[in-house]
Motif scaffolding. Structure first.
Motif, PDB file in Angstrom:
ATOM      1  N   TYR A  52      54.255 -24.091  -0.120  1.00 51.08           N
ATOM      2  CA  TYR A  52      53.408 -24.147   1.074  1.00 51.08           C
ATOM      3  C   TYR A  52      53.220 -23.519   1.314  1.00 51.08           C
ATOM      4  N   GLY A  53      52.218 -22.794   0.828  1.00 51.83           N
ATOM      5  CA  GLY A  53      51.041 -21.654   0.640  1.00 51.83           C
ATOM      6  C   GLY A  53      52.168 -19.822   0.125  1.00 51.83           C
ATOM      7  N   HIS A  78      49.093 -29.442   3.980  1.00 44.96           N
ATOM      8  CA  HIS A  78      49.360 -28.996   5.548  1.00 44.96           C
ATOM      9  C   HIS A  78      49.527 -28.045   6.172  1.00 44.96           C
ATOM     10  N   ALA A  79      51.198 -27.223   5.183  1.00 44.36           N
ATOM     11  CA  ALA A  79      51.563 -26.428   5.337  1.00 44.36           C
ATOM     12  C   ALA A  79      51.226 -25.396   5.524  1.00 44.36           C
ATOM     13  N   LEU A  80      50.292 -25.258   3.904  1.00 46.99           N
ATOM     14  CA  LEU A  80      49.435 -24.211   4.043  1.00 46.99           C
ATOM     15  C   LEU A  80      48.432 -23.686   4.495  1.00 46.99           C
ATOM     16  N   ALA A  81      47.925 -24.926   5.436  1.00 43.87           N
ATOM     17  CA  ALA A  81      46.416 -24.372   6.583  1.00 43.87           C
ATOM     18  C   ALA A  81      47.156 -24.006   8.140  1.00 43.87           C
ATOM     19  N   ALA A  84      48.850 -20.070   7.324  1.00 42.00           N
ATOM     20  CA  ALA A  84      47.550 -19.570   7.464  1.00 42.00           C
ATOM     21  C   ALA A  84      47.478 -19.156   8.906  1.00 42.00           C
ATOM     22  N   GLU A  85      47.360 -19.976   9.465  1.00 40.70           N
ATOM     23  CA  GLU A  85      46.909 -19.611  10.949  1.00 40.70           C
ATOM     24  C   GLU A  85      47.695 -19.168  11.399  1.00 40.70           C
ATOM     25  N   ARG A  86      49.222 -19.182  11.556  1.00 40.01           N
ATOM     26  CA  ARG A  86      50.101 -18.404  12.323  1.00 40.01           C
ATOM     27  C   ARG A  86      50.146 -16.855  11.695  1.00 40.01           C
TER      28      ARG A  86
END
Ligand SMILES: C[S@@+](CC[C@H](N)C(=O)[O-])C[C@H]1O[C@@H](n2cnc3c(N)ncnc32)[C@H](O)[C@@H]1O
Length: 368
Positions: A52-53, A78-81, A84-86
């Motif tokens: 998940y990143g 999708h979870a990595l993205a 990363a955003e958070r």
């Protein structure tokens, strides 16, 4: 929000108290590789199999840039993205396919060990073929999911393998000296009139799973309309079988796994039906409009990574129901112990048992 492994989430993948976004194996891979990562230029770090990143974003939080990442499930991407955003770490990495560009000239490769030896063989071959001759690979996992054969597979592509001490039931294999590299290519196996192609790690490999066989035996002889959907297609075995049985039929096959999509395309080509089988990497049927399908076949997943979780299949039933036209049919096979019938009735519509053996049940649900 400042990055911390504890704050990492699985969202938009299934979240539940017993499902984690990161674990001790991620932390050990990060600790073992810290000095090597600090020592290389931007663009020289590749991450393969990050759930998940954790691996990518911890590297980025420590200053890593232009990190190349491959995650097989789209949910992981999708979870990595989202993570990363958070954490304000967008733009520090790029998601890529399992191909030469992922590892070309890489100096440090972090690998979350896949469960399948064939999937590991595909990764080893790719890294050995295209990474820098100086590359150091840090491949780690939970001890309970590792076997000594993994060291042998690493030895097929690297001269030297060092094994770390176990920490919190996790271990890292460190590989150096790449040799005998090769690009991953789907393997093929013939089953009567049907050829199944698979990259490492795809469900059932080049064999046909017994549940899938049971579904294939009981699919109807007539398919309504001109198109069928093979949801969660894996190697594309159901899609290819449908296209072979029904020479006018167009089949839309989708799976969230990158390796599954490559395999399903190869299976369609090997069976001479690639012109009628469209394969899409998608989370469930998110690319499809509501009420746009008249027939869906599904052998649902019951795993989320290594964890068996019964919340996964009902999500696919809900999306299948959304995409079916009124009165259209969802044909499903499931392990009888999972008792999906009530969920199918509730989420899709009236559900009839077509066949049942010692292990599996095939049902058809009609969209209400
Ligand atoms: C039990 S396998 C069935 C594969 C194939 N239909 C067969 O019978 O051999 C389930 C498949 O579901 C896929 N999958 C899991 N979650 C998914 C999702 N959210 N969207 C699409 N496919 C998914 C997995 O990658 C896996 O290939």
């Amino acid at each position: 929000m400042t990055f911390s492994l504890e704050a990492l989430r699985r969202w938009p993948d299934v979240e539940a108290p017993d499902l984690v976004a990161t674990d001790a194996a991620d932390r050990l891979i990060l600790d073992e590789s810290a000095a090597a990562r600090a020592d290389v230029a931007a663009g020289a770090v590749t991450v393969i199999g990050d759930a998940y990143g954790a691996l990518t974003l911890a590297s980025a939080a420590e200053g890593g840039r232009s990190i190349r990442v491959h995650q097989d499930p789209l949910a992981g991407e999708h979870a990595l993205a989202a993570n990363a955003e958070r954490f304000g770490l967008g733009g520090t990495f790029a998601s890529r396919g399992l191909d030469a560009d992922l590892v070309r000239d890489a100096r440090v490769v972090l690998v979350r060990l896949p469960r399948s030896l064939e999937a590991l063989r595909d990764i080893v071959g790719l890294v050995a073929a295209h990474a820098s001759p100086e590359v150091v690979v840090f491949a780690g996992g939970r001890v309970k999911h590792m076997s000594p054969t993994m060291n042998d597979v690493l030895r097929e592509g690297f001269d030297r393998i060092d094994v770390t001490h176990a920490r919190q039931k996790s271990r890292v294999l460190i590989a150096r000296g790449p040799h005998d590299g090769h690009d991953p290519l789907p393997r093929a196996e013939r089953h009567g009139a049907l050829t199944v192609c698979a990259l490492g790690g795809v469900f059932a490999g080049t064999s046909i799973d017994i549940g899938t066989r049971f579904l294939l035996e009981h699919l109807p002889s007539q398919i309504p309309g001109s198109e069928a959907v093979d949801l969660a297609c894996g190697t594309g075995v159901v899609a290819a079988a449908l296209a072979l049985r029904h020479p006018q039929l167009h089949v839309y096959a989708c799976d969230q796994s990158a390796a599954a999509v490559t395999s399903a395309r190869a299976t369609a080509t090997a069976n001479g039906v690639a012109d009628r089988v469209e394969v899409v990497r998608d989370d469930m049927l998110s690319a499809r409009a509501d009420a746009s399908a008249s027939f869906i076949a599904l052998n649902p997943p019951f795993h989320s990574g290594a964890a068996v979780h019964e919340g996964i299949a009902p999500r696919l039933f809900v999306d299948a129901a959304r995409v079916l036209r009124p009165s259209a049919e969802l044909w499903t096979v499931w392990n009888s112990a999972l008792r999906y019938r009530a969920a199918l009735e509730r989420l899709v519509g009236p559900t009839r048992q077509i066949a049942r053996n010692a292990k599996f049940t095939v049902t058809v649900s009609t969209r209400r």
